[in-house]
Design a protein around this motif. Structure first.
Motif, PDB file in Angstrom:
ATOM      1  N   GLY A 429      32.962 -60.535 -30.528  1.00 28.90           N
ATOM      2  CA  GLY A 429      33.319 -60.754 -31.429  1.00 28.90           C
ATOM      3  C   GLY A 429      32.983 -59.483 -31.923  1.00 28.90           C
ATOM      4  O   GLY A 429      34.341 -58.635 -32.339  1.00 28.90           O
ATOM      5  N   ILE A 430      32.185 -58.973 -31.873  1.00 28.57           N
ATOM      6  CA  ILE A 430      32.231 -57.947 -32.075  1.00 28.57           C
ATOM      7  C   ILE A 430      32.431 -56.998 -31.196  1.00 28.57           C
ATOM      8  O   ILE A 430      33.022 -55.221 -31.365  1.00 28.57           O
ATOM      9  N   VAL A 431      32.146 -56.697 -30.074  1.00 25.01           N
ATOM     10  CA  VAL A 431      33.298 -55.660 -28.942  1.00 25.01           C
ATOM     11  C   VAL A 431      34.395 -55.603 -29.737  1.00 25.01           C
ATOM     12  O   VAL A 431      34.844 -55.074 -29.182  1.00 25.01           O
ATOM     13  N   LEU A 432      34.782 -57.355 -29.222  1.00 29.07           N
ATOM     14  CA  LEU A 432      36.386 -57.182 -29.034  1.00 29.07           C
ATOM     15  C   LEU A 432      36.732 -56.069 -30.510  1.00 29.07           C
ATOM     16  O   LEU A 432      37.604 -55.629 -31.041  1.00 29.07           O
ATOM     17  N   ILE A 434      35.300 -54.059 -32.158  1.00 24.90           N
ATOM     18  CA  ILE A 434      34.727 -52.174 -32.295  1.00 24.90           C
ATOM     19  C   ILE A 434      36.301 -52.030 -31.349  1.00 24.90           C
ATOM     20  O   ILE A 434      36.708 -50.816 -31.677  1.00 24.90           O
ATOM     21  N   PHE A 435      36.286 -52.841 -30.238  1.00 28.71           N
ATOM     22  CA  PHE A 435      37.816 -52.725 -29.406  1.00 28.71           C
ATOM     23  C   PHE A 435      39.066 -52.136 -30.106  1.00 28.71           C
ATOM     24  O   PHE A 435      39.161 -51.223 -29.916  1.00 28.71           O
ATOM     25  N   PHE A 436      39.329 -53.469 -30.787  1.00 27.73           N
ATOM     26  CA  PHE A 436      40.525 -53.344 -31.536  1.00 27.73           C
ATOM     27  C   PHE A 436      40.555 -52.144 -32.290  1.00 27.73           C
ATOM     28  O   PHE A 436      41.522 -51.467 -33.066  1.00 27.73           O
ATOM     29  N   VAL A 437      39.291 -51.431 -33.616  1.00 24.77           N
ATOM     30  CA  VAL A 437      39.644 -50.338 -34.506  1.00 24.77           C
ATOM     31  C   VAL A 437      39.614 -49.206 -33.634  1.00 24.77           C
ATOM     32  O   VAL A 437      40.296 -48.485 -33.361  1.00 24.77           O
ATOM     33  N   LEU A 438      38.976 -49.467 -32.162  1.00 27.40           N
ATOM     34  CA  LEU A 438      39.049 -47.527 -31.589  1.00 27.40           C
ATOM     35  C   LEU A 438      40.491 -47.859 -31.039  1.00 27.40           C
ATOM     36  O   LEU A 438      41.545 -46.603 -30.839  1.00 27.40           O
ATOM     37  N   ASN A 439      41.051 -49.014 -30.780  1.00 27.20           N
ATOM     38  CA  ASN A 439      42.633 -48.876 -30.154  1.00 27.20           C
ATOM     39  C   ASN A 439      43.629 -48.125 -31.820  1.00 27.20           C
ATOM     40  O   ASN A 439      44.312 -47.725 -31.213  1.00 27.20           O
ATOM     41  N   PHE A 440      43.093 -48.215 -32.719  1.00 25.53           N
ATOM     42  CA  PHE A 440      43.775 -48.155 -33.960  1.00 25.53           C
ATOM     43  C   PHE A 440      44.001 -46.424 -33.975  1.00 25.53           C
ATOM     44  O   PHE A 440      45.122 -46.036 -33.832  1.00 25.53           O
ATOM     45  N   PHE A 441      42.790 -46.073 -33.015  1.00 26.85           N
ATOM     46  CA  PHE A 441      42.873 -44.416 -33.326  1.00 26.85           C
ATOM     47  C   PHE A 441      43.252 -43.472 -32.085  1.00 26.85           C
ATOM     48  O   PHE A 441      43.653 -42.782 -32.496  1.00 26.85           O
ATOM     49  N   GLY A 444      47.265 -44.013 -32.507  1.00 24.82           N
ATOM     50  CA  GLY A 444      47.356 -42.060 -33.321  1.00 24.82           C
ATOM     51  C   GLY A 444      47.960 -41.151 -32.618  1.00 24.82           C
ATOM     52  O   GLY A 444      48.189 -40.139 -33.105  1.00 24.82           O
ATOM     53  N   GLN A 445      46.999 -41.051 -31.879  1.00 26.63           N
ATOM     54  CA  GLN A 445      46.865 -39.977 -31.029  1.00 26.63           C
ATOM     55  C   GLN A 445      48.130 -39.914 -29.547  1.00 26.63           C
ATOM     56  O   GLN A 445      48.320 -39.724 -29.173  1.00 26.63           O
ATOM     57  N   ARG A 446      48.690 -41.329 -30.159  1.00 26.73           N
ATOM     58  CA  ARG A 446      49.890 -41.240 -29.050  1.00 26.73           C
ATOM     59  C   ARG A 446      50.134 -41.344 -27.294  1.00 26.73           C
ATOM     60  O   ARG A 446      50.163 -41.397 -26.469  1.00 26.73           O
ATOM     61  N   SER A 447      48.308 -41.814 -27.201  1.00 30.56           N
ATOM     62  CA  SER A 447      47.805 -42.335 -26.061  1.00 30.56           C
ATOM     63  C   SER A 447      48.392 -43.318 -25.280  1.00 30.56           C
ATOM     64  O   SER A 447      48.924 -44.493 -25.839  1.00 30.56           O
ATOM     65  N   SER A 448      48.775 -43.123 -23.713  1.00 31.28           N
ATOM     66  CA  SER A 448      49.213 -44.194 -23.736  1.00 31.28           C
ATOM     67  C   SER A 448      47.716 -45.752 -23.178  1.00 31.28           C
ATOM     68  O   SER A 448      48.436 -46.337 -23.026  1.00 31.28           O
ATOM     69  N   GLY A 449      46.821 -44.635 -23.311  1.00 31.45           N
ATOM     70  CA  GLY A 449      45.577 -45.607 -23.756  1.00 31.45           C
ATOM     71  C   GLY A 449      45.071 -46.962 -24.223  1.00 31.45           C
ATOM     72  O   GLY A 449      44.340 -47.792 -24.617  1.00 31.45           O
ATOM     73  N   ALA A 450      46.423 -46.757 -25.388  1.00 29.70           N
ATOM     74  CA  ALA A 450      46.910 -47.976 -26.293  1.00 29.70           C
ATOM     75  C   ALA A 450      46.694 -49.258 -25.873  1.00 29.70           C
ATOM     76  O   ALA A 450      48.177 -49.208 -25.394  1.00 29.70           O
ATOM     77  N   VAL A 451      46.401 -50.027 -26.746  1.00 26.77           N
ATOM     78  CA  VAL A 451      46.484 -51.340 -25.586  1.00 26.77           C
ATOM     79  C   VAL A 451      47.128 -52.217 -26.838  1.00 26.77           C
ATOM     80  O   VAL A 451      47.670 -52.019 -27.897  1.00 26.77           O
ATOM     81  N   PRO A 452      48.952 -52.220 -26.166  1.00 27.30           N
ATOM     82  CA  PRO A 452      50.097 -53.066 -26.684  1.00 27.30           C
ATOM     83  C   PRO A 452      50.040 -54.044 -27.340  1.00 27.30           C
ATOM     84  O   PRO A 452      48.598 -55.037 -27.099  1.00 27.30           O
ATOM     85  N   PHE A 453      50.328 -54.564 -28.324  1.00 29.09           N
ATOM     86  CA  PHE A 453      49.951 -55.778 -28.745  1.00 29.09           C
ATOM     87  C   PHE A 453      49.908 -57.246 -28.264  1.00 29.09           C
ATOM     88  O   PHE A 453      49.743 -57.804 -28.611  1.00 29.09           O
ATOM     89  N   GLY A 454      51.082 -57.252 -27.138  1.00 35.02           N
ATOM     90  CA  GLY A 454      51.284 -58.096 -26.096  1.00 35.02           C
ATOM     91  C   GLY A 454      50.409 -58.414 -25.543  1.00 35.02           C
ATOM     92  O   GLY A 454      49.777 -59.745 -25.224  1.00 35.02           O
ATOM     93  N   THR A 455      48.598 -57.678 -25.162  1.00 36.57           N
ATOM     94  CA  THR A 455      48.118 -57.513 -24.113  1.00 36.57           C
ATOM     95  C   THR A 455      46.953 -57.789 -25.116  1.00 36.57           C
ATOM     96  O   THR A 455      46.118 -58.405 -24.487  1.00 36.57           O
ATOM     97  N   MET A 456      46.752 -57.123 -26.468  1.00 41.24           N
ATOM     98  CA  MET A 456      46.572 -58.242 -27.806  1.00 41.24           C
ATOM     99  C   MET A 456      45.896 -59.048 -28.078  1.00 41.24           C
ATOM    100  O   MET A 456      45.105 -60.161 -27.809  1.00 41.24           O
ATOM    101  N   ILE A 462      42.953 -65.678 -23.520  1.00 43.99           N
ATOM    102  CA  ILE A 462      41.725 -66.244 -22.925  1.00 43.99           C
ATOM    103  C   ILE A 462      40.835 -66.446 -23.468  1.00 43.99           C
ATOM    104  O   ILE A 462      40.139 -67.243 -22.957  1.00 43.99           O
ATOM    105  N   TRP A 463      40.551 -65.575 -24.270  1.00 41.50           N
ATOM    106  CA  TRP A 463      39.429 -65.669 -25.122  1.00 41.50           C
ATOM    107  C   TRP A 463      39.152 -67.313 -26.149  1.00 41.50           C
ATOM    108  O   TRP A 463      37.872 -67.421 -25.802  1.00 41.50           O
ATOM    109  N   PHE A 464      40.099 -67.317 -26.477  1.00 40.85           N
ATOM    110  CA  PHE A 464      39.736 -68.964 -27.411  1.00 40.85           C
ATOM    111  C   PHE A 464      40.337 -70.060 -26.845  1.00 40.85           C
ATOM    112  O   PHE A 464      39.766 -71.348 -26.923  1.00 40.85           O
ATOM    113  N   LEU A 465      41.114 -70.219 -25.399  1.00 36.69           N
ATOM    114  CA  LEU A 465      42.045 -71.153 -24.871  1.00 36.69           C
ATOM    115  C   LEU A 465      40.894 -71.389 -23.495  1.00 36.69           C
ATOM    116  O   LEU A 465      41.270 -72.145 -22.888  1.00 36.69           O
TER     117      LEU A 465
END
Length: 525
Positions: A429-432, A434-441, A444-456, A462-465
């Motif tokens: 949970g801590i890692v994810l 931090i990952f979600f917070v950094l993904n918002f930044f 903001g830079q309009r980078s292709s490295g931003a993970v889309p909502f479907g992948t999230m 995978i985590w819960f099920l």
């Protein structure tokens, strides 16, 4: 005589029956061998090209060793095909920021030619974006026949010899300087002409040719043309290319993109075509510093281990000495704390959770490395390593729950629900988070490295099920497992710890122990 002949007949009949039974077994085996075929792992099968066959080039992404933010290839004013098609990507490719699409480059097997890709008129915003990416040292990544494009460089070794090195992708452009003729200092120039050097291999064992190398030479050329621009039949006056042609300024009103193709026969077999990428010069990895750090760590660990071994040997020699047995009626040395070593810690649940997550990471790492060593994680399967690592981490939830439960059971704990929830959700949970917070930044830079909502959402599923139920199964197995008897008994009353000096306080040692490696990493990066 009849009996003898009968015996010989029976023996011969037995031999004949044995031969018939063996033939019945061998015939199906021979049939299986006849229909058996070799197979390749998915995504790494060779493709044979006949002369004149179209060889597709795909665009991958834009990356920089400075910003570490990938961008979509078509985020800059490049030539686009009439119908833009995106290739299906796995989980690892999406997390890496890869957006694989088709390109307008058309090349055909064995056909060397010069072509004009397109002419692009730049707006003010496009000029700013293009100049900024060039100053940030961005590189363009292309793919041909599942091979990434490489730039060939000649590096001079310490002994004076020269060696061919390869760099993945090619530079988007360069900054002008006095050393580069025809350029103005501090002005960005774009590489608008590409020379594709395609290496192929031919053999009598297969028809056609197989691509075994894909090199790109990027040039900056200010193209000129007669009259008005005609996209169907452009009349360039800057062709053939000459060294005296001026480079193309990135701040120009228009950019003409061109390319040519060169075919070279290579003795490299298709199975060895990825070997040249092992000689790539990576400016992000400081191999000498890493090796130096590992040597220092091993040296210090050896010194500490030697000191501890000598201390234990001295104590054991004193305890086993007959002359000093009467003086050792009172415990001394490390025996003073033998009755407090196995005492349950005050935060036993947190310690058990940490041990379980550590075993989860350890099992994931060993299995991932084993799969890579066996060849199941080929570099031709982009993103497979990250995908397999994430799935293995979820599957190793059983190991995390089992080890955490065994540790917690040795502490004689009773809060099993809290242990299960902490093991499944604390560190992931801590890692994810931090990952979600950094993904918002990154968004903001309009980078292709931003993970889309479907992948999230897929990662959360995978985590819960998968991970959480497996952690619960591991905790249940560990709860039912039996423990060995402890080697020593634990006193009911804990031993009083004398007052320690200020520099032995846990907070101070934690800060000092973390500052030193952080400073080393900060200096290296």
């Amino acid at each position: 005589g009849r009996a003898a002949r009968s015996g010989r007949f029976d023996a011969g009949g037995g031999t004949l029956a044995a031969r018939l039974s063996m033939s019945r077994l061998l015939i199906p085996l021979a049939t299986l061998v006849a229909v058996a075929e070799c197979f390749y792992l998915p995504g790494v099968a060779p493709r044979d090209y006949m002369d004149g066959d179209k060889v597709e080039i795909r665009v991958h992404k834009l990356s920089s060793p400075r910003t570490h933010l990938p961008f979509d290839y078509y985020s800059l004013p490049f030539c686009k095909p009439d119908n833009l098609v995106k290739q299906a990507e796995n989980l690892g490719e999406v997390l890496h920021g890869a957006v694989i699409q088709n390109s307008p480059y058309e090349i055909f097997m064995g056909k060397s030619e010069f072509r004009v890709a397109c002419r692009v008129e730049l707006t003010k915003l496009q000029k700013i974006a293009l100049s900024q990416r060039i100053r940030q040292d961005y590189r363009v990544h292309l793919i041909m026949d599942n091979l990434p494009a490489a730039t060939k460089m000649i590096a001079e070794m310490a002994d004076g010899t020269k060696k061919d090195m390869y760099d993945r992708g090619f530079r988007l452009g360069f900054i002008g300087s006095k050393d580069i003729p025809g350029t103005e200092p501090s002005k960005p120039y774009i590489n608008n002409h590409l020379r594709f050097i395609v290496k192929y291999h031919r053999s009598d064992t297969f028809p056609g040719s197989r691509i075994v190398g894909f090199e790109v030479e990027a040039y900056s050329v200010k193209h000129t043309y007669d009259g008005t621009w005609n996209a169907a039949a452009p009349k360039l006056t800057s062709v053939p290319l000459r060294p005296d042609l001026a480079p193309m300024l990135a701040w120009s009103n228009e950019v003409i993109y061109t390319y040519d193709v060169v075919w070279e026969h290579s003795p490299i077999a298709w199975a060895s075509r990825w070997d040249l990428y092992l000689y790539m010069g990576d400016d992000q990895v400081h191999w000498f510093s890493i090796l130096n750090s590992l040597v220092i760590v091993l040296l210090l660990s050896g010194i500490v281990a030697m000191i501890m071994v000598r201390t234990l040997r001295r104590d054991l020699a004193e305890y086993n000495s007959v002359e000093e047995k009467e003086e050792l009626l009172e415990e001394s040395g490390w025996k003073l704390v033998h009755a407090d070593v196995l005492r349950p810690p005050p935060l036993g649940t947190w310690l058990a959770t940490t041990i379980g997550t550590g075993m989860q990471l350890l099992c994931m790492s060993f299995i991932s490395i084993g799969c890579a060593m066996l060849g199941f994680l080929s570099p031709a399967n982009r993103g497979s390593m990250l995908t397999v690592t994430l799935l293995l981490f979820a599957l190793m939830g059983v190991a995390a729950g089992y080890c955490a439960a065994l540790t917690y059971k040795s502490f004689k704990g009773s809060q099993w629900k809290s242990l299960t929830l902490l093991t499944a959700f604390l560190y992931p949970g801590i890692v994810l988070g931090i990952f979600f917070v950094l993904n918002f930044f990154i968004w903001g830079q309009r980078s292709s490295g931003a993970v889309p909502f479907g992948t999230m959402f897929a990662v959360l599923c995978i985590w819960f099920l998968i991970s959480f139920p497996l952690v619960w199964v591991g905790v249940w197995l560990g709860y039912r497992a039996s423990l060995n008897d402890p080697p020593v008994k634990t006193n009911m009353v804990p031993r009083v710890i004398p007052l320690q000096a200020w520099y032995l306080h846990p907070l101070f040692t934690m800060v000092i122990g973390g500052v030193l490696p952080f400073c080393a990493v900060f200096i290296e990066l």
